[in-house]
Write an enzyme that holds these catalytic residues in place. Structure first.
Site, mmCIF file in Angstrom:
data_model
loop_
_atom_site.group_PDB
_atom_site.id
_atom_site.type_symbol
_atom_site.label_atom_id
_atom_site.label_comp_id
_atom_site.label_asym_id
_atom_site.label_seq_id
_atom_site.Cartn_x
_atom_site.Cartn_y
_atom_site.Cartn_z
ATOM 1 C CE1 TYR A 152 -3.445 4.767 3.042
ATOM 2 C CE2 TYR A 152 -4.649 5.548 5.067
ATOM 3 C CZ TYR A 152 -3.874 4.831 4.254
ATOM 4 O OH TYR A 152 -3.786 3.555 4.874
ATOM 5 C CB ALA B 41 -0.802 0.171 1.131
ATOM 6 C CE LYS C 49 -5.603 0.824 1.667
ATOM 7 N NZ LYS C 49 -4.811 -0.630 1.463
#
Length: 294
Positions: free
Chosen positions: A124, A59, A128
């Site tokens: 972010y 990630a 995700k």
């Protein structure tokens, strides 16, 4: 069973390698051996290792940097899982993928359940969430594990940062109005293997779950616990001074409430992580015993 772990340098990837049992052959691959943003690279890894199950521990996690590096964040956090899900769907390979509390805006008063509406505050979190959506659109046999406030004896994280700073300072200002559930990467790894085994035994259930340490605290409470444990063991310690988040501005907004409800995982998989204090104590004790604190 052969499990392909995407990523090999992050906290959870390293914890998975350490915690794998004797019945598990873990192959952890990161760049340059496997580039999650390149579907051809993923296919080559599948052909070489023929995994029974895949765990995506890769990630883009630089929350503040993501605000000015959106393309890179989405390439790793959205496009990468999309490529991976495509290959998993074609080969029928189950996928376990990690996500984050940052998919929520933190405005809820209680702990978030997996079905609560998402509303990420920054790049972010949006990237995700897009990764989650890409997986669910491409395949059915997946488990998404959202977690939060991850720390471990590996890499960089809040616990290690507090110990490092305490070596040089007597007092540290720490945010006290953001709440969450500190989660050990080693606990995440242990729980992930429980999920993986049940999936491969044919007893697992698919979907999105929350996986985090039991109990809750704020950053100030976490720092205070770290200092108390470290001080008792002869390690670096300091006094934590509580401050509001407004006094510590960052490029990316953080959810004020990152508490995640893990009842779904307990119901379907029998998993409940230890109290966060217990796991923090174990982590700090290990860092001190290994001499890896400043």
């Amino acid at each position: 069973m052969t499990i392909l772990v995407i990523g090999n340098k992050g906290q959870v990837a390293r914890a998975l390698v350490e915690r794998a049992g004797g019945d598990v052959d873990v192959v952890a691959l990161g760049r340059p051996a496997l580039d999650i943003t390149d579907e051809t690279s993923i296919r080559a890894a599948f052909e070489a290792h023929e995994p029974d199950l895949v765990i995506n521990a890769s990630a883009y996690t630089a929350v503040d940097k993501a605000e000015s590096d959106e393309a890179a964040a989405f390439a790793v956090n959205r496009d990468g899982p999309a490529h991976l899900a495509n290959v998993c769907a074609e080969t029928g390979t189950p996928l376990i993928h990690y996500s984050t509390d940052y998919v929520f805006d933190g405005s809820k008063h209680g702990a978030y359940v997996a079905t609560d509406p998402t509303a990420p505050l920054g790049v972010y979190g949006r990237s995700k969430l897009a990764g989650e959506q890409a997986i669910s659109a491409a395949m059915n046999n997946y488990v998404i594990l959202r977690t939060a406030w991850v720390y471990s004896p590996f890499g960089g994280n809040f616990v290690k940062t507090m110990l490092r700073l305490a070596a040089d300072r007597d007092e540290l200002s720490v945010v006290a109005d953001q709440y969450g559930c500190p989660t050990s990467a080693l606990d995440i790894a242990d729980a992930t293997f429980v999920v993986a085994r049940q999936i491969l035994d044919g007893h697992g259930r698919y979907g999105t779950y929350h996986l985090c340490g039991s109990g809750e605290t704020n950053w100030h409470g976490l720092a205070s616990e770290v200092f108390a444990v470290s001080g008792d063991l002869g390690g670096p310690s300091a006094t934590a001074k509580p401050i509001p988040a407004a006094d510590y501005p960052t490029p990316a907004a953080r959810p004020a409430n990152s508490r995640l409800d893990g009842a779904g995982l307990k119901q379907d998989y029998g998993i409940q992580l230890p109290d966060w204090r217990e796991s923090v104590r174990a982590c700090v004790a290990r860092l001190i015993s290994e001499g890896t604190t400043p």
